[in-house]
Motif scaffolding. Structure first.
Motif, PDB file in Angstrom:
ATOM      1  N   CYS A  98     -11.372   6.108 127.245  1.00 33.69           N
ATOM      2  CA  CYS A  98     -10.475   7.154 126.741  1.00 33.69           C
ATOM      3  C   CYS A  98      -9.224   6.572 126.099  1.00 33.69           C
ATOM      4  CB  CYS A  98     -10.077   8.114 127.866  1.00 33.69           C
ATOM      5  SG  CYS A  98      -9.126   7.346 129.206  1.00 33.69           S
ATOM      6  N   THR A  99      -9.006   5.273 126.244  1.00 32.70           N
ATOM      7  CA  THR A  99      -7.816   4.632 125.678  1.00 32.70           C
ATOM      8  C   THR A  99      -8.193   3.342 124.955  1.00 32.70           C
ATOM      9  OG1 THR A  99      -7.331   3.215 127.584  1.00 32.70           O
ATOM     10  CG2 THR A  99      -6.452   5.471 127.638  1.00 32.70           C
ATOM     11  N   LEU A 100      -7.273   2.880 124.125  1.00 31.43           N
ATOM     12  CA  LEU A 100      -7.435   1.571 123.504  1.00 31.43           C
ATOM     13  C   LEU A 100      -7.321   0.475 124.555  1.00 31.43           C
ATOM     14  CD1 LEU A 100      -5.270   1.761 120.244  1.00 31.43           C
ATOM     15  CD2 LEU A 100      -7.718   2.150 120.497  1.00 31.43           C
ATOM     16  N   ILE A 101      -7.949  -0.646 124.277  1.00 34.68           N
ATOM     17  CA  ILE A 101      -7.801  -1.826 125.126  1.00 34.68           C
ATOM     18  C   ILE A 101      -6.499  -2.529 124.743  1.00 34.68           C
ATOM     19  CG2 ILE A 101      -8.796  -4.061 125.717  1.00 34.68           C
ATOM     20  CD1 ILE A 101     -11.530  -2.797 124.822  1.00 34.68           C
ATOM     21  N   PRO A 102      -5.614  -2.800 125.698  1.00 36.87           N
ATOM     22  CA  PRO A 102      -4.363  -3.509 125.370  1.00 36.87           C
ATOM     23  C   PRO A 102      -4.657  -4.876 124.749  1.00 36.87           C
ATOM     24  CG  PRO A 102      -4.284  -2.609 127.593  1.00 36.87           C
ATOM     25  CD  PRO A 102      -5.701  -2.478 127.127  1.00 36.87           C
ATOM     26  N   ARG A 103      -3.908  -5.203 123.698  1.00 40.76           N
ATOM     27  CA  ARG A 103      -4.153  -6.446 122.972  1.00 40.76           C
ATOM     28  C   ARG A 103      -2.945  -7.378 123.029  1.00 40.76           C
ATOM     29  NH1 ARG A 103      -7.647  -2.827 121.040  1.00 40.76           N
ATOM     30  NH2 ARG A 103      -9.589  -3.581 120.100  1.00 40.76           N
ATOM     31  N   PRO A 104      -3.196  -8.686 122.967  1.00 42.20           N
ATOM     32  CA  PRO A 104      -2.094  -9.642 123.059  1.00 42.20           C
ATOM     33  C   PRO A 104      -0.998  -9.419 122.021  1.00 42.20           C
ATOM     34  CG  PRO A 104      -4.185 -10.769 123.309  1.00 42.20           C
ATOM     35  CD  PRO A 104      -4.519  -9.355 122.923  1.00 42.20           C
ATOM     36  N   ASP A 105      -1.363  -9.020 120.783  1.00 45.07           N
ATOM     37  CA  ASP A 105      -0.343  -8.857 119.756  1.00 45.07           C
ATOM     38  C   ASP A 105       0.657  -7.760 120.102  1.00 45.07           C
ATOM     39  OD1 ASP A 105      -1.231 -10.918 118.146  1.00 45.07           O
ATOM     40  OD2 ASP A 105      -2.585  -9.643 117.003  1.00 45.07           O
ATOM     41  N   THR A 106       0.244  -6.788 120.902  1.00 48.56           N
ATOM     42  CA  THR A 106       1.171  -5.736 121.316  1.00 48.56           C
ATOM     43  C   THR A 106       2.231  -6.281 122.261  1.00 48.56           C
ATOM     44  OG1 THR A 106      -0.559  -4.073 121.015  1.00 48.56           O
ATOM     45  CG2 THR A 106       1.313  -3.431 122.356  1.00 48.56           C
ATOM     46  N   GLU A 246       4.632  -0.603 116.365  1.00 47.84           N
ATOM     47  CA  GLU A 246       3.553  -1.489 115.938  1.00 47.84           C
ATOM     48  C   GLU A 246       2.844  -0.837 114.760  1.00 47.84           C
ATOM     49  OE1 GLU A 246      -0.624  -3.443 117.564  1.00 47.84           O
ATOM     50  OE2 GLU A 246       1.024  -3.105 118.975  1.00 47.84           O
ATOM     51  N   HIS A 247       2.321  -1.656 113.841  1.00 51.85           N
ATOM     52  CA  HIS A 247       1.649  -1.126 112.652  1.00 51.85           C
ATOM     53  C   HIS A 247       0.632  -2.127 112.135  1.00 51.85           C
ATOM     54  CE1 HIS A 247       4.245  -3.908 110.472  1.00 51.85           C
ATOM     55  NE2 HIS A 247       5.298  -3.345 111.027  1.00 51.85           N
ATOM     56  N   GLY A 248      -0.046  -1.783 111.067  1.00 53.44           N
ATOM     57  CA  GLY A 248      -1.053  -2.648 110.482  1.00 53.44           C
ATOM     58  C   GLY A 248      -0.464  -3.881 109.832  1.00 53.44           C
ATOM     59  N   TYR A 249      -1.305  -4.892 109.664  1.00 55.62           N
ATOM     60  CA  TYR A 249      -0.854  -6.180 109.139  1.00 55.62           C
ATOM     61  C   TYR A 249      -0.258  -6.081 107.740  1.00 55.62           C
ATOM     62  CZ  TYR A 249      -5.009  -6.234 106.174  1.00 55.62           C
ATOM     63  OH  TYR A 249      -5.948  -5.913 105.214  1.00 55.62           O
ATOM     64  N   ASN A 250      -0.614  -5.012 107.001  1.00 56.07           N
ATOM     65  CA  ASN A 250      -0.141  -4.867 105.616  1.00 56.07           C
ATOM     66  C   ASN A 250       0.798  -3.672 105.439  1.00 56.07           C
ATOM     67  OD1 ASN A 250      -1.997  -2.871 106.070  1.00 56.07           O
ATOM     68  ND2 ASN A 250      -3.174  -3.218 104.183  1.00 56.07           N
ATOM     69  N   GLN A 251       1.367  -3.172 106.538  1.00 56.96           N
ATOM     70  CA  GLN A 251       2.182  -1.964 106.462  1.00 56.96           C
ATOM     71  C   GLN A 251       3.677  -2.192 106.672  1.00 56.96           C
ATOM     72  OE1 GLN A 251       0.156   0.328 109.498  1.00 56.96           O
ATOM     73  NE2 GLN A 251      -1.023   1.475 107.991  1.00 56.96           N
ATOM     74  N   LYS A 270       8.802  -8.139 112.565  1.00 58.81           N
ATOM     75  CA  LYS A 270       8.511  -9.359 113.307  1.00 58.81           C
ATOM     76  C   LYS A 270       7.012  -9.642 113.226  1.00 58.81           C
ATOM     77  CE  LYS A 270      12.675  -9.888 115.261  1.00 58.81           C
ATOM     78  NZ  LYS A 270      13.514 -11.118 115.192  1.00 58.81           N
ATOM     79  N   GLN A 271       6.661 -10.919 113.302  1.00 58.89           N
ATOM     80  CA  GLN A 271       5.260 -11.314 113.223  1.00 58.89           C
ATOM     81  C   GLN A 271       4.602 -11.316 114.600  1.00 58.89           C
ATOM     82  OE1 GLN A 271       5.746 -15.143 111.209  1.00 58.89           O
ATOM     83  NE2 GLN A 271       4.896 -14.267 109.344  1.00 58.89           N
ATOM     84  N   ASP A 272       3.263 -11.160 114.596  1.00 60.02           N
ATOM     85  CA  ASP A 272       2.502 -11.271 115.836  1.00 60.02           C
ATOM     86  C   ASP A 272       2.056 -12.719 116.016  1.00 60.02           C
ATOM     87  OD1 ASP A 272       0.304 -11.693 114.168  1.00 60.02           O
ATOM     88  OD2 ASP A 272      -0.462  -9.655 114.390  1.00 60.02           O
ATOM     89  N   TYR A 273       1.206 -12.960 117.008  1.00 67.79           N
ATOM     90  CA  TYR A 273       0.787 -14.326 117.306  1.00 67.79           C
ATOM     91  C   TYR A 273      -0.107 -14.928 116.221  1.00 67.79           C
ATOM     92  CZ  TYR A 273       2.518 -12.992 121.909  1.00 67.79           C
ATOM     93  OH  TYR A 273       3.308 -12.554 122.948  1.00 67.79           O
ATOM     94  N   GLY A 274      -0.637 -14.065 115.349  1.00 63.51           N
ATOM     95  CA  GLY A 274      -1.445 -14.540 114.238  1.00 63.51           C
ATOM     96  C   GLY A 274      -0.672 -14.648 112.944  1.00 63.51           C
ATOM     97  N   ASN A 276       0.948 -12.332 111.451  1.00 59.52           N
ATOM     98  CA  ASN A 276       0.930 -11.095 110.668  1.00 59.52           C
ATOM     99  C   ASN A 276       2.180 -10.289 110.989  1.00 59.52           C
ATOM    100  OD1 ASN A 276      -1.861 -11.337 109.586  1.00 59.52           O
ATOM    101  ND2 ASN A 276      -2.418 -11.164 111.744  1.00 59.52           N
ATOM    102  N   TRP A 277       2.721  -9.597 109.975  1.00 64.95           N
ATOM    103  CA  TRP A 277       3.882  -8.744 110.197  1.00 64.95           C
ATOM    104  C   TRP A 277       3.407  -7.507 110.949  1.00 64.95           C
ATOM    105  CZ3 TRP A 277       8.351 -11.021 109.569  1.00 64.95           C
ATOM    106  CH2 TRP A 277       8.438 -12.095 108.671  1.00 64.95           C
ATOM    107  N   ARG A 278       3.666  -7.464 112.265  1.00 62.36           N
ATOM    108  CA  ARG A 278       2.995  -6.514 113.149  1.00 62.36           C
ATOM    109  C   ARG A 278       3.896  -5.415 113.696  1.00 62.36           C
ATOM    110  NH1 ARG A 278      -1.823  -5.155 113.046  1.00 62.36           N
ATOM    111  NH2 ARG A 278      -2.453  -7.345 113.006  1.00 62.36           N
ATOM    112  N   ILE A 279       5.199  -5.672 113.818  1.00 60.70           N
ATOM    113  CA  ILE A 279       6.105  -4.658 114.366  1.00 60.70           C
ATOM    114  C   ILE A 279       7.345  -4.542 113.480  1.00 60.70           C
ATOM    115  CG2 ILE A 279       5.308  -4.949 116.738  1.00 60.70           C
ATOM    116  CD1 ILE A 279       7.834  -6.593 117.281  1.00 60.70           C
ATOM    117  N   THR A 280       7.871  -3.332 113.392  1.00 61.74           N
ATOM    118  CA  THR A 280       9.057  -3.073 112.576  1.00 61.74           C
ATOM    119  C   THR A 280       9.941  -2.084 113.319  1.00 61.74           C
ATOM    120  OG1 THR A 280       7.882  -3.488 110.504  1.00 61.74           O
ATOM    121  CG2 THR A 280       9.887  -2.173 110.365  1.00 61.74           C
ATOM    122  N   GLY A 281      11.236  -2.271 113.207  1.00 59.17           N
ATOM    123  CA  GLY A 281      12.145  -1.364 113.890  1.00 59.17           C
ATOM    124  C   GLY A 281      13.507  -1.316 113.255  1.00 59.17           C
TER     125      GLY A 281
END
Length: 286
Positions: A98-106, A246-251, A270-274, A276-281
């Motif tokens: 019923c939920t997403l699997i938590p991921r390291p990039d989060t 959190e958002h998509g790698y190209n957003q 900010k970038q994630d561990y890969g 990629n520009w993963r979070i914005t605030g």
């Protein structure tokens, strides 16, 4: 991979890991890690045990459990759902389809939230909490914060509550709410969210077939929910309050633009561990 009881007497931890790695090579780019995780799950051991006891023979029962796991994983089912739990930011969380699997990039979103200049007794909101991963990680690391986690899916709310109770984090409450709908007149020093942000036509969706589609996709090329949160958040933020998404790698550029148009300042990504520009605030000053 299936092994008869007689064969089981000749299969060691090392040998099974090698065979499982080969069997999962076409399913996962981290086949070796997943093979180790399966062994740790069935044997109830830590990864170090697999090295120190690599030649230990597996029992018939252990082989049967491992074979079943390998068959299910080979069909594409995520290990997290097969195990019924997953790890996130030093927490072990119950997970379910019923939920997403938590991921390291989060975890990058958690790290950013913990680094912000917030009051010692900050009030924090996690929108679309799912398993409760973000909210519970923040609550554990900041025991003086008061964290509110919301989700509109009843099963997800129940799951997040179970995780909260299991971790005994009394500074976190979980509510059923469609984004801000149950939060009238409340204000927060920080709002965080990992909302749906994948375009429904994105080719990457095929690899996420077992996870809930409503938690993954959003209209307007994946930006509809992000846009809504940004538009509504100022009503629920204190002066100098923060919003991080959190958002998509190209957003990143699009999300920065939405925040700036709404009147947020100190907008950055900010970038994630890969890388990629993963979070914005940004910060709300009004």
């Amino acid at each position: 991979m299936s092994l008869t009881p007689n064969q089981s007497q000749n299969i060691s931890i090392r040998q099974w890991q090698q065979q499982a790695r080969a069997a999962l090579a076409n399913v996962s780019p981290t086949a070796d890690i997943e093979a180790r995780l399966c062994l740790c799950h069935v044997l109830h051991v830590k990864p170090s045990y697999l090295y120190s006891e690599a030649e230990q023979l597996l029992s018939t029962d252990q082989l049967q459990q491992l074979s079943r796991l390998l068959e299910q994983r080979s069909s594409g089912q995520p290990l997290a759902y097969l195990f019924g739990y997953w790890h996130f930011y030093d927490l072990q969380l119950e997970v379910a389809p019923c939920t997403l699997i938590p991921r390291p990039d989060t975890e990058c979103l958690v790290e950013q939230a913990l680094s912000l200049p917030l009051p010692k007794t900050a009030k924090v909101l996690d929108l679309g909490t799912g398993t409760g991963a973000i909210a519970l990680a923040l609550a554990k690391n900041k025991p003086h914060w008061q964290v509110t986690a919301v989700d509109y899916v009843q099963d997800a709310v129940a799951l997040a509550k179970r995780n909260q109770q299991q971790l005994q984090l009394t500074n976190c409450q979980v509510l059923e709410s469609n984004w801000f709908s149950a939060l009238k007149a409340k204000q927060f020093d920080l709002i965080v969210s990992n909302p749906p942000y994948i375009d429904s036509s994105d080719e990457h969706l095929a690899a996420l077939a077992f996870e809930p589609i409503t938690a993954l996709t959003s209209a307007e090329h994946g930006l509809a929910d992000i846009r809504y949160i940004i538009q509504q958040a100022p009503q629920y933020l204190t002066t100098n309050g923060w919003l991080w998404l959190e958002h998509g790698y190209n957003q990143a550029e699009a999300v920065q633009s939405l925040l700036q148009q709404q009147g947020f300042t100190q907008v950055e990504s900010k970038q994630d561990y890969g890388a990629n520009w993963r979070i914005t605030g940004g910060c709300w000053l009004n």
